[in-house]
Design an enzyme around this catalytic site. Structure first.
Site, mmCIF file in Angstrom:
data_model
loop_
_atom_site.group_PDB
_atom_site.id
_atom_site.type_symbol
_atom_site.label_atom_id
_atom_site.label_comp_id
_atom_site.label_asym_id
_atom_site.label_seq_id
_atom_site.Cartn_x
_atom_site.Cartn_y
_atom_site.Cartn_z
ATOM 1 N N ASP A 298 0.863 -1.184 0.000
ATOM 2 C CA ASP A 298 0.000 0.000 0.000
ATOM 3 C C ASP A 298 0.901 1.237 0.000
ATOM 4 O O ASP A 298 2.125 1.150 -0.195
ATOM 5 C CB ASP A 298 -1.032 -0.050 1.144
ATOM 6 N N CYS B 277 2.944 -3.362 3.957
ATOM 7 C CA CYS B 277 2.093 -2.233 4.330
ATOM 8 C C CYS B 277 2.753 -1.588 5.543
ATOM 9 O O CYS B 277 3.946 -1.805 5.771
ATOM 10 C CB CYS B 277 0.641 -2.663 4.555
ATOM 11 N N GLY B 278 2.022 -0.815 6.318
ATOM 12 C CA GLY B 278 2.651 -0.151 7.456
ATOM 13 C C GLY B 278 3.206 -1.143 8.453
ATOM 14 O O GLY B 278 4.333 -1.022 8.923
ATOM 15 N N THR B 279 2.409 -2.125 8.786
ATOM 16 C CA THR B 279 2.812 -3.141 9.762
ATOM 17 C C THR B 279 3.082 -4.507 9.140
ATOM 18 O O THR B 279 3.646 -5.382 9.805
ATOM 19 C CB THR B 279 1.696 -3.344 10.800
ATOM 20 N N GLY B 280 2.594 -4.733 7.938
ATOM 21 C CA GLY B 280 2.628 -6.062 7.326
ATOM 22 C C GLY B 280 1.430 -6.906 7.706
ATOM 23 O O GLY B 280 1.138 -7.912 7.046
ATOM 24 N N GLY C 28 -2.066 -6.220 7.984
ATOM 25 C CA GLY C 28 -3.309 -6.202 7.206
ATOM 26 C C GLY C 28 -3.151 -6.850 5.852
ATOM 27 O O GLY C 28 -4.006 -7.642 5.417
ATOM 28 N N HIS D 146 9.589 -24.548 7.707
ATOM 29 C CA HIS D 146 8.555 -25.310 8.415
ATOM 30 C C HIS D 146 7.162 -25.152 7.798
ATOM 31 O O HIS D 146 6.369 -26.090 7.827
ATOM 32 C CB HIS D 146 8.472 -24.855 9.882
ATOM 33 N N ASN D 147 6.841 -23.961 7.290
ATOM 34 C CA ASN D 147 5.464 -23.675 6.845
ATOM 35 C C ASN D 147 5.316 -23.610 5.334
ATOM 36 O O ASN D 147 4.207 -23.401 4.837
ATOM 37 C CB ASN D 147 4.964 -22.356 7.454
ATOM 38 N N ARG E 3 6.682 0.396 8.663
ATOM 39 C CA ARG E 3 6.720 1.215 9.873
ATOM 40 C C ARG E 3 7.246 0.419 11.064
ATOM 41 O O ARG E 3 7.198 0.884 12.203
ATOM 42 C CB ARG E 3 5.309 1.756 10.173
ATOM 43 N N HIS F 219 7.050 -31.538 8.624
ATOM 44 C CA HIS F 219 6.503 -30.223 8.290
ATOM 45 C C HIS F 219 5.518 -30.333 7.122
ATOM 46 O O HIS F 219 4.541 -29.590 7.048
ATOM 47 C CB HIS F 219 7.624 -29.246 7.944
HETATM 48 C C1 RB5 Z 1 -2.283 2.314 6.592
HETATM 49 O O1 RB5 Z 1 -2.325 3.474 7.352
HETATM 50 C C2 RB5 Z 1 -2.046 1.111 7.488
HETATM 51 O O2 RB5 Z 1 -3.214 0.805 8.189
HETATM 52 C C3 RB5 Z 1 -1.596 -0.077 6.677
HETATM 53 O O3 RB5 Z 1 -0.443 0.257 5.979
HETATM 54 C C4 RB5 Z 1 -1.252 -1.343 7.454
HETATM 55 O O4 RB5 Z 1 -0.380 -1.077 8.502
HETATM 56 C C5 RB5 Z 1 -2.383 -2.178 7.864
HETATM 57 O O5 RB5 Z 1 -2.226 -3.282 8.403
#
Ligand code: RB5
Length: 149
Positions: free
Chosen positions: A12, A69-72, A74, A102-103, A113, A137
């Site tokens: 994203d 994404c920001g955290t990976g 979502g 393993h997976n 982020r 596995h």
């Molecule tokens: C976008 O702001 C953020 O929600 C997305 O990048 C991600 O971190 C979602 O899991």
């Protein structure tokens, strides 16, 4: 090790620069990077990008997918809704090795982020060079696949 050297990349808006750096890095390592964007920084929706990359892996066009994404978190959740996808979110090299060994993960999610580009590239290297271990596995991965039936 797979003979398919195609790796699809998507993200994203939160991870465009990291994605482009990873694409350049894996290209230099001999992989064919299929970067499906986006390329502009407007806010966008990670489920659509996770699904688009996951479809390329699930249909066999690409051997692996790297999604950001920001955290990976979502984008990983979205990709794992596509049948045939096993996507792990990783912030360290050990987890990346284990999710392959393993997976039998076929997709890797990371958060721009959470980790910096250098760590992401290290993790990608571990993911793309670790083979599935099979054996016990394999039994467990077959159990995951059975959940999709
Ligand atoms: C976008 O702001 C953020 O929600 C997305 O990048 C991600 O971190 C979602 O899991």
């Amino acid at each position: 090790m797979t003979t398919n050297k195609r790796v699809v990349l998507s993200s994203d808006h939160a991870a465009i620069e990291m994605r482009q750096e990873i694409a350049a890095h894996i290209t230099a390592k001999g992989w064919e990077a299929i970067d499906i964007g986006p390329t502009t920084p407007e806010s966008t929706h990670y489920p659509a990008h996770g699904e688009a990359a996951a479809r390329r892996v699930a249909d066999g066009d690409c051997a692996f997918g790297i999604i950001l994404c920001g955290t990976g978190q979502g984008i990983m959740m979205a990709a794992n809704k596509v049948k045939g996808i096993r996507c792990g979110v990783c912030s360290d090299v050990f987890s990346a090795q284990m999710t392959r060994e393993h997976n039998d993960a076929n997709m890797l999610a990371m958060g721009a982020r959470v980790i910096d580009n250098a760590k992401a590239i290290e993790i990608v290297g571990a993911f793309l060079t670790t083979d599935f271990g099979g054996g016990r596995h394999g039994t467990r991965v077959e159990m995951i696949k059975a959940l999709e039936a």
